[in-house]
Every structure is written in C-alpha cells, then in structure tokens.
Enzyme design. Structure first.
Site, PDB file in Angstrom:
ATOM      1  CE1 TYR A  33       1.139  -0.330   4.386  1.00 32.32           C
ATOM      2  CE2 TYR A  33       0.122   1.827   4.393  1.00 32.32           C
ATOM      3  CZ  TYR A  33       0.925   0.884   4.990  1.00 32.32           C
ATOM      4  OH  TYR A  33       1.530   1.179   6.186  1.00 32.32           O
ATOM      5  NE  ARG A  52       6.902   4.259   0.508  1.00 28.58           N
ATOM      6  CZ  ARG A  52       6.618   5.027   1.565  1.00 28.58           C
ATOM      7  NH1 ARG A  52       7.566   5.336   2.438  1.00 28.58           N
ATOM      8  NH2 ARG A  52       5.404   5.509   1.750  1.00 28.58           N
ATOM      9  NE  ARG A 100      -5.818 -19.369   4.165  1.00 33.26           N
ATOM     10  CZ  ARG A 100      -4.814 -20.136   4.608  1.00 33.26           C
ATOM     11  NH1 ARG A 100      -4.690 -21.378   4.181  1.00 33.26           N
ATOM     12  NH2 ARG A 100      -3.937 -19.651   5.474  1.00 33.26           N
ATOM     13  CE  LYS A 149       3.269   3.123   3.170  1.00 31.00           C
ATOM     14  NZ  LYS A 149       3.355   3.088   4.630  1.00 31.00           N
ATOM     15  CD  GLU A 182       9.839   1.686  10.504  1.00 25.00           C
ATOM     16  OE1 GLU A 182       9.725   2.680   9.757  1.00 25.00           O
ATOM     17  OE2 GLU A 182       9.733   0.515  10.088  1.00 25.00           O
ATOM     18  CG  LEU A 207       8.511   2.420   4.746  1.00 23.54           C
ATOM     19  CD1 LEU A 207       8.362   1.242   3.782  1.00 23.54           C
ATOM     20  CD2 LEU A 207       7.145   3.049   5.005  1.00 23.54           C
TER      21      LEU A 207
HETATM   22  N1  PMP Z   1       7.418   3.743   8.941  1.00 23.55           N
HETATM   23  C1  PMP Z   1       6.268   3.051   8.925  1.00 23.55           C
HETATM   24  C2  PMP Z   1       6.222   1.693   9.559  1.00 23.55           C
HETATM   25  C3  PMP Z   1       5.123   3.601   8.311  1.00 23.55           C
HETATM   26  O1  PMP Z   1       3.975   2.905   8.285  1.00 23.55           O
HETATM   27  C4  PMP Z   1       5.190   4.898   7.749  1.00 23.55           C
HETATM   28  C5  PMP Z   1       3.969   5.543   7.149  1.00 23.55           C
HETATM   29  N2  PMP Z   1       3.552   4.932   5.979  1.00 23.55           N
HETATM   30  C6  PMP Z   1       6.409   5.585   7.798  1.00 23.55           C
HETATM   31  C7  PMP Z   1       7.506   4.976   8.400  1.00 23.55           C
HETATM   32  C8  PMP Z   1       6.548   6.959   7.198  1.00 23.55           C
HETATM   33  O2  PMP Z   1       6.560   6.883   5.805  1.00 23.55           O
HETATM   34  P1  PMP Z   1       6.075   8.122   4.900  1.00 23.55           P
HETATM   35  O3  PMP Z   1       6.898   9.292   5.319  1.00 23.55           O
HETATM   36  O4  PMP Z   1       6.363   7.686   3.510  1.00 23.55           O
HETATM   37  O5  PMP Z   1       4.629   8.315   5.189  1.00 23.55           O
END
Ligand code: PMP
Length: 286
Positions: A33, A52, A100, A149, A182, A207
C-alpha cells in the site's frame, strides 16, 4: 457527503466497497500500500510514493497493476469524487483473488486494486504539533523486510494500541541492542544536545519514509546537520528534541518517551522549523 471508493475498475459507494473473501490481501496480507498526503486538492510527493510502490511490488514479485499514468488518473479521480481538499489518498494492491493456497495464484490472475481518499482537518494536526505527543517503546518483533510497505501490519497494530492504552500516540520499536528502529507508522528522529539531527539509516530495520527523505533536504536548506545512524532509547531520553515523520504527520514533536519528559517538555524550535518548511520542499503534483 457520501464517500466513494475505487475497487477493481469501478467507483462505488464506500458502504458497498467490497473485495472477495479469497482476496490474497485478506487471506495472507499478500499486498502492498501507499498513503499520500493531499493538500489543496493536490497530491504531495506523488512521484516518490509511486516509485516506492513500484519497488514494494518488485520485492513482492508482483507486477504494476496498471500503467503509472492510469494509476495517477485513478488517484486523482478518487480525490475529486470525494471532494478531498486536505487529507490523504490510500492505495492498496494485492496479489488478487484465488483459492486459498500459499503458492502464488495462476499466472494472469489480476491483482486487486483499492483506492480511498479521506478529508482530514489540517487544524487538528497543527493543534497537536503545538502540544507535542507521547510515545512508548516496545521490543522490535517485526520481520526483516519492513522496507517493503506491505499490508501485514499486525505488530504495528498491537504496538500502536499499547501506546494508545498508555496514553501515548505512537510506539517506537527498539531492537535487541536498545536502538530505536522506527514508529508503528512513522520514522523516528532526535535532535542531540549539540543540535544535530539523528535518524536511523534506511538500509535496515525501517521503511524508507518519503517524508524522511524530503526532511533531509529541508534540514540541508536550514543548515542543520543530519547524522544517519541508529540511536538508543537512552540517547533519545537525553535528547534536546524528538519527533516523528510521516505523510500524514509531516514532522510531529515528541515530548515524552515512556513517561519521561524530553528536553523542556514542549515542542522544540528545530522540529517546528522542519515542520513549517516541509511543504516548500515536497513535490506538489498537478
Ligand atoms: N514507517 C512506517 C512503519 C510507516 O507505516 C510509515 C507511514 N507509511 C512511515 C515509516 C513513514 O513513511 P512516509 O513518510 O512515507 O509516510
């Protein structure tokens, strides 16, 4: 006003926007996503979000569900039909619907594509930014490929719920060495006593946030030094400022970590400057 969702080629009322029970996203979290900010009706950093997305799909061994140009039209149309001026647009692509079975579906199985858009009052985020927010720390328990993601967000859901129940808004994952990776849905940063920005390198454990990338440019313009290196919780507790970044938060001050006050306990000037300058550096789509 009634909301509209895009589901596999059709714009449908939100209340009737369904995917099949054997969708791979539902069965296996086998999908990816993106969330892109919408500001004054236009997408922020669309190009980087689409890049991305392409990378996430590649790593999942999935094809782009439609040409980039067509996807851009769908995103715009969903924003338009929902009359979103400020808010975000959400895009999800899964490996499609199939009986499935863990193995990939038969070649040619169409991916599922869902797009939604929602208005968010910018005053709400601005009010929170004046106050700052609390975070808690939780042990890192996610898989190694958090650089993709994916919609597989169960550890993030559990961590963020624990934060909420502790009166905080975000949870910071902490690796076995005591270093912050994070947040559950944000990247984590601190400002050291000597005024340097520190955030974990995107090569492992996080991420690569689009906001994180743009914030590097903002820092450079503001002549703030950035050190890409892991930082520990101990270091964060002693920091002058802390904050998180994401497409829906820009830079959001963190004023408490695990109940301990950071800096003066109020949002600091570095975070404020980064937040205020963010949109001068982000790319605004047509
Ligand atoms: N880390 C994670 C785990 C996230 O879900 C997000 C938000 N999508 C971010 C970092 C920040 O990414 P972005 O700046 O692209 O929204």
């Amino acid at each position: 006003m009634s909301r509209i969702a895009y589901v596999n080629g059709q714009y449908v009322p939100h209340g009737q926007a369904y995917v099949h029970i054997e969708d791979r996203g539902y069965q296996f979290a086998d999908g990816v996503y993106e969330v892109c900010e919408v500001r004054a009706g236009r997408m922020i950093d669309e190009r980087r979000h689409m890049e991305r997305l392409e990378r996430s799909l590649r790593e999942m061994r999935m094809a782009m569900p439609m040409p980039l140009k067509a996807l851009g039209i769908v995103l715009r149309e969903t924003i338009r039909r929902n009359r979103v001026r400020d808010g975000f647009v959400y895009l999800q692509v899964t490996r499609g619907v199939a009986p499935r079975d863990h193995y990939f579906p038969a070649p040619g199985t169409p991916p599922s594509i869902v797009v939604t858009a929602r208005h968010v009052d910018p005053a709400k985020g601005d009010a929170l930014a004046l106050q700052g927010m609390a975070v808690i720390t939780v042990p890192e328990n996610r898989w190694e490929r958090v650089d993709i993601k994916t919609v597989g967000l169960l550890p993030n859901v559990l961590a963020k719920q624990a934060a909420k129940e502790a009166g905080a808004r975000e949870a910071w994952f902490v690796d076995a060495e005591g270093r912050v990776t994070e947040g559950g849905s944000t990247n984590a940063w601190i400002v050291t006593r000597d005024g340097k920005l520190v955030t974990r390198p995107a090569e492992s454990g996080i991420l690569r946030g689009i906001t994180r990338t743009v914030m590097m440019d903002v820092a450079e313009k503001l002549q703030i030094r950035v050190e890409e290196r892991p930082f520990t919780v101990v270091e964060a507790l002693a920091a002058r400022e802390a904050f998180v970044t994401s497409a829906t938060n820009f830079a959001m001050p963190v004023v408490r970590i695990d109940g301990q006050v950071i800096g003066d306990g109020i949002p600091g000037p570095v975070t404020r400057a980064l937040r205020e300058n963010f949109h001068h550096h982000a790319e605004i789509a047509d």
